[in-house]
Design a protein around this motif. Structure first.
Motif, mmCIF file in Angstrom:
data_model
loop_
_atom_site.group_PDB
_atom_site.id
_atom_site.type_symbol
_atom_site.label_atom_id
_atom_site.label_comp_id
_atom_site.label_asym_id
_atom_site.label_seq_id
_atom_site.Cartn_x
_atom_site.Cartn_y
_atom_site.Cartn_z
ATOM 1 N N PHE A 76 0.811 -1.213 0.000
ATOM 2 C CA PHE A 76 0.000 0.000 0.000
ATOM 3 C C PHE A 76 0.851 1.273 0.000
ATOM 4 N N TYR A 77 2.090 1.137 -0.440
ATOM 5 C CA TYR A 77 2.957 2.308 -0.538
ATOM 6 C C TYR A 77 2.335 3.381 -1.441
ATOM 7 N N GLY A 78 1.721 2.959 -2.533
ATOM 8 C CA GLY A 78 1.113 3.921 -3.445
ATOM 9 C C GLY A 78 0.033 4.744 -2.775
ATOM 10 N N ASN A 79 -0.768 4.118 -1.929
ATOM 11 C CA ASN A 79 -1.812 4.827 -1.198
ATOM 12 C C ASN A 79 -1.236 5.867 -0.250
ATOM 13 N N ARG A 104 -10.140 2.563 4.255
ATOM 14 C CA ARG A 104 -10.918 3.715 3.784
ATOM 15 C C ARG A 104 -10.141 4.504 2.731
ATOM 16 N N LEU A 105 -8.826 4.628 2.954
ATOM 17 C CA LEU A 105 -7.968 5.318 1.991
ATOM 18 C C LEU A 105 -7.981 4.596 0.647
ATOM 19 N N ASN A 106 -7.868 3.276 0.670
ATOM 20 C CA ASN A 106 -7.834 2.509 -0.568
ATOM 21 C C ASN A 106 -9.167 2.607 -1.304
ATOM 22 N N LYS A 107 -10.263 2.544 -0.565
ATOM 23 C CA LYS A 107 -11.584 2.645 -1.180
ATOM 24 C C LYS A 107 -11.778 4.004 -1.852
ATOM 25 N N ASP A 108 -11.478 5.081 -1.143
ATOM 26 C CA ASP A 108 -11.656 6.415 -1.706
ATOM 27 C C ASP A 108 -10.705 6.668 -2.872
ATOM 28 N N LEU A 144 15.681 13.598 -7.265
ATOM 29 C CA LEU A 144 14.677 14.279 -6.451
ATOM 30 C C LEU A 144 14.259 13.330 -5.329
ATOM 31 N N VAL A 145 14.684 13.606 -4.121
ATOM 32 C CA VAL A 145 14.445 12.694 -2.989
ATOM 33 C C VAL A 145 13.790 13.445 -1.831
ATOM 34 N N LEU A 146 12.719 12.883 -1.334
ATOM 35 C CA LEU A 146 12.112 13.401 -0.109
ATOM 36 C C LEU A 146 11.736 12.239 0.790
ATOM 37 N N HIS A 147 11.574 12.527 2.067
ATOM 38 C CA HIS A 147 11.059 11.551 3.025
ATOM 39 C C HIS A 147 9.673 11.996 3.466
ATOM 40 N N HIS A 148 8.776 11.034 3.481
ATOM 41 C CA HIS A 148 7.382 11.294 3.818
ATOM 42 C C HIS A 148 7.113 10.728 5.212
ATOM 43 N N ILE A 149 6.763 11.604 6.140
ATOM 44 C CA ILE A 149 6.491 11.168 7.510
ATOM 45 C C ILE A 149 5.138 10.462 7.577
ATOM 46 N N ILE A 150 5.139 9.241 8.086
ATOM 47 C CA ILE A 150 3.918 8.445 8.207
ATOM 48 C C ILE A 150 3.654 8.187 9.690
ATOM 49 N N PRO A 151 2.713 8.906 10.297
ATOM 50 C CA PRO A 151 2.414 8.692 11.717
ATOM 51 C C PRO A 151 1.696 7.363 11.941
ATOM 52 N N ALA A 152 1.612 6.967 13.192
ATOM 53 C CA ALA A 152 1.061 5.664 13.550
ATOM 54 C C ALA A 152 -0.370 5.477 13.080
ATOM 55 N N ASN A 153 -1.196 6.530 13.152
ATOM 56 C CA ASN A 153 -2.613 6.367 12.799
ATOM 57 C C ASN A 153 -2.822 6.059 11.323
ATOM 58 N N ARG A 154 -1.846 6.422 10.485
ATOM 59 C CA ARG A 154 -1.980 6.134 9.055
ATOM 60 C C ARG A 154 -1.558 4.712 8.703
ATOM 61 N N GLN A 157 -14.297 14.441 4.970
ATOM 62 C CA GLN A 157 -13.911 13.116 5.423
ATOM 63 C C GLN A 157 -13.377 12.239 4.291
ATOM 64 N N SER A 158 -13.428 12.752 3.067
ATOM 65 C CA SER A 158 -12.972 11.963 1.921
ATOM 66 C C SER A 158 -11.450 11.882 1.893
ATOM 67 N N LEU A 159 -10.950 10.706 1.527
ATOM 68 C CA LEU A 159 -9.511 10.517 1.373
ATOM 69 C C LEU A 159 -9.145 10.330 -0.097
ATOM 70 N N GLY A 160 -10.002 10.785 -0.981
ATOM 71 C CA GLY A 160 -9.722 10.676 -2.408
ATOM 72 C C GLY A 160 -8.461 11.420 -2.795
ATOM 73 N N SER A 161 -7.827 10.960 -3.873
ATOM 74 C CA SER A 161 -6.536 11.554 -4.241
ATOM 75 C C SER A 161 -6.373 11.720 -5.748
ATOM 76 N N GLY A 162 -7.475 11.863 -6.465
ATOM 77 C CA GLY A 162 -7.386 11.924 -7.919
ATOM 78 C C GLY A 162 -6.897 13.239 -8.478
ATOM 79 N N GLY A 163 -6.800 14.276 -7.650
ATOM 80 C CA GLY A 163 -6.370 15.565 -8.167
ATOM 81 C C GLY A 163 -4.988 15.536 -8.788
ATOM 82 N N ASP A 164 -4.072 14.779 -8.187
ATOM 83 C CA ASP A 164 -2.723 14.645 -8.743
ATOM 84 C C ASP A 164 -2.780 14.055 -10.149
#
Length: 303
Positions: free
Chosen positions: A134-137, A238-242, A220-230, A193-200
């Protein structure tokens, strides 16, 4: 010296510590601050966003009351003075040479409209063993150490840039901004409440269809912080569905959806069948995947 590059950070009720890390990474960029500006878009936060920007000579906080990431980004694009725009999420840690590479890439490649690179995880909790599925999500990606570029070929390229860290030539955004402002359509990222991501995806397809190249560049390298709740499986479900629902909508709008419209009455039966074909009862990863297909079933019925 004129502004060559604009960094846009849309944010809504940000985590102060994480946003601080994002800004700290910008403080140490190798590109001199005299050559770029920093625009933070406060997308209706409560309380309003307040951060110390005195360290930067060209920094501002702009408010966008219309809720949604797409609205915030459009506001940033309209405010941007630079010929190059870099989209930065409020949980992204850019490598110190990110902005310098971004500027050089677009200056040296006049046909390049947009590009991205590596978005590597910085987990704040131990991730489950299946998380890579689920890295893509989670807006995480690493396509290796070879650059890839391409033009419009009637489908969505696998190397297309993601929103986190996307670099864009501002002139390549002209028609995309016009579509949004004219109300022709709105693929809205992260609204309510939507987690849709189609704008990109919508943005990338507009740039491609206008004749620009896009690319993946490993420098081009960045690090993306992923907190525990994600990392919690119900959130990911819910993220995958949206995300699936947004994806189908984008493909349909751009005329490249390979699936046929289905009947609304058939959706519950399709979900039940998918429960078994995806073996959603086996474990959390399967459940998350099943939810993605449920989103697809709903989206195809809504076309």
């Amino acid at each position: 010296m004129s502004i060559k590059l604009s960094v846009i950070i849309p944010t809504y009720n940000p985590d102060a510590d994480i946003l601080g890390q994002t800004l700290q990474a910008l403080k140490v960029q190798s590109l001199p601050s005299s050559e770029w500006e920093l625009i933070i878009i406060d997308n209706n936060s409560t309380p309003a966003v307040k951060v110390d920007l005195q360290w930067h000579p060209h920094a501002t906080i702009v408010k966008e009351p219309n809720q949604g990431l797409t609205y915030a980004r459009i506001k940033g694009f309209e405010e941007a003075k630079g010929d190059v725009v870099v989209m930065v999420d409020d949980d992204n840690i850019l490598a110190a040479d990110y902005l310098q590479h971004a500027l050089q890439l677009l200056e040296n490649r006049p046909a390049l409209g947009a590009a991205g690179g590596k978005s590597l995880p910085e987990f704040k909790a131990e991730p489950p063993v299946w998380i890579k599925d689920f890295y893509g999500n989670l807006a995480l990606r690493d396509l290796g150490n070879e650059a890839v570029t391409g033009k419009w070929e009637g489908c969505y390229p696998g190397f297309a840039p993601i929103g986190a860290g996307m670099i864009i030539r501002k002139t390549a955004l002209k028609n995309y901004i016009r579509h949004i402002n004219e109300g022709a359509r709105l693929i809205s990222d992260r609204q309510g409440q939507s987690l849709g991501s189609g704008g990109d995806n919508d943005m990338v397809l507009n740039i491609l269809k206008d004749g620009w190249e896009i690319g993946y560049f490993p420098q081009l390298v960045l690090h993306h912080i992923i907190p525990a709740n994600r990392l919690e499986y119900r959130y990911l479900a819910r993220l995958n569905k949206d995300s699936f629902k947004s994806w189908i909508k984008v493909l349909h709008i751009h005329g490249i959806n390979p699936w046929k419209k289905t009947s609304r009455w058939s959706v519950p039966l399709r979900k039940l069948k998918l429960w078994f074909t995806q073996r959603a009862y086996v474990g959390k990863a399967n459940f998350i995947k099943w939810q993605g297909y449920c989103g697809m079933a709903e989206a195809l019925a809504d076309l």
